[in-house]
Design a protein around this motif. Structure first.
Motif, PDB file in Angstrom:
ATOM      1  N   ALA A  40       0.959  -1.311  -0.174  1.00 16.38           N
ATOM      2  CA  ALA A  40      -0.152  -0.091  -0.189  1.00 16.38           C
ATOM      3  C   ALA A  40       0.755   1.114  -0.013  1.00 16.38           C
ATOM      4  O   ALA A  40       2.200   1.139   0.063  1.00 16.38           O
ATOM      5  CB  ALA A  40      -0.795  -0.066   0.883  1.00 16.38           C
ATOM      6  N   SER A  60      -4.622   6.048   0.999  1.00 15.70           N
ATOM      7  CA  SER A  60      -5.923   5.648  -0.342  1.00 15.70           C
ATOM      8  C   SER A  60      -5.779   6.408  -1.911  1.00 15.70           C
ATOM      9  O   SER A  60      -6.017   6.992  -1.708  1.00 15.70           O
ATOM     10  CB  SER A  60      -6.929   5.277   0.144  1.00 15.70           C
ATOM     11  OG  SER A  60      -8.025   5.275  -1.198  1.00 15.70           O
ATOM     12  N   ARG A  63      -9.198   6.551  -3.168  1.00 15.92           N
ATOM     13  CA  ARG A  63     -10.235   7.532  -2.198  1.00 15.92           C
ATOM     14  C   ARG A  63      -9.469   8.936  -2.246  1.00 15.92           C
ATOM     15  O   ARG A  63     -10.963   9.355  -1.708  1.00 15.92           O
ATOM     16  CB  ARG A  63     -10.744   6.874  -1.673  1.00 15.92           C
ATOM     17  CG  ARG A  63     -11.309   5.431  -1.878  1.00 15.92           C
ATOM     18  CD  ARG A  63     -11.903   4.906  -0.316  1.00 15.92           C
ATOM     19  NE  ARG A  63     -10.806   3.648  -0.381  1.00 15.92           N
ATOM     20  CZ  ARG A  63     -10.906   2.598   0.833  1.00 15.92           C
ATOM     21  NH1 ARG A  63     -11.580   2.687   1.562  1.00 15.92           N
ATOM     22  NH2 ARG A  63      -9.959   1.866   0.660  1.00 15.92           N
ATOM     23  N   TRP A  67      -6.798   5.323   5.092  1.00 17.37           N
ATOM     24  CA  TRP A  67      -7.538   4.190   5.164  1.00 17.37           C
ATOM     25  C   TRP A  67      -6.486   3.255   6.367  1.00 17.37           C
ATOM     26  O   TRP A  67      -6.272   2.738   6.054  1.00 17.37           O
ATOM     27  CB  TRP A  67      -7.494   3.751   4.337  1.00 17.37           C
ATOM     28  CG  TRP A  67      -7.263   2.004   3.916  1.00 17.37           C
ATOM     29  CD1 TRP A  67      -8.613   1.596   4.541  1.00 17.37           C
ATOM     30  CD2 TRP A  67      -6.413   1.459   3.384  1.00 17.37           C
ATOM     31  NE1 TRP A  67      -8.505   0.038   4.648  1.00 17.37           N
ATOM     32  CE2 TRP A  67      -7.651  -0.041   3.630  1.00 17.37           C
ATOM     33  CE3 TRP A  67      -5.165   1.777   2.245  1.00 17.37           C
ATOM     34  CZ2 TRP A  67      -6.616  -0.755   3.683  1.00 17.37           C
ATOM     35  CZ3 TRP A  67      -5.128   0.245   2.126  1.00 17.37           C
ATOM     36  CH2 TRP A  67      -5.621  -0.425   2.626  1.00 17.37           C
TER      37      TRP A  67
END
Length: 135
Positions: A40, A60, A63, A67
């Motif tokens: 990530a 994210s 988004r 997160w």
């Protein structure tokens, strides 16, 4: 890991090489088995919150927001160790994966496909269906 806030006189975050977008790639690894569970991104705020809470917080890109891993699924990642690579541009989180599911597909790891004879073979079972996890 019981994270302690770094000494204010130590600018540890300045040792990180951030992308032009202000992100750093992060690998999450099971602290006992050594298995790579996921990949990530973090921004500075996500990393600071991870250190402060002892639970993985990512950024994210899709988004465009922080997160907290497990915020919907309950599959939180407890951080045992945070490491920075030699170039300062990749972070390794050694974590305990609560619920043993790191992947949004309901598998233990996001790396559940193996290249064999020029085809991707699925190696890991779905432990819990995404519909059960996310509703």
């Amino acid at each position: 890991m019981t994270p302690a806030m770094p000494d204010a006189t130590t600018n540890w975050i300045a040792d990180i090489t951030w992308t032009d977008d202000g992100l750093v790639p992060v690998i999450a690894q099971d602290h006992k088995s050594g298995r790579i569970l996921m990949f990530a991104w973090m921004n500075r705020t996500a990393l600071e919150q991870t250190v402060a809470t002892g639970e993985a917080v990512y950024y994210s890109r899709s988004r465009e927001r922080l997160w907290h891993k497990g915020e919907q699924s309950g599959h939180v990642q407890r951080v045992h160790d945070i490491r920075l690579d030699c170039d300062g541009d990749v972070i390794l989180l050694c974590i305990e994966q609560i619920g043993h599911i790191a992947c949004h597909t309901g598998r233990e790891s996001c790396f559940y496909r193996h290249l064999h004879n020029n085809e991707w073979q699925i190696t890991d079972p779905v432990l819990k269906s995404p519909d059960e996890i996310y509703g």
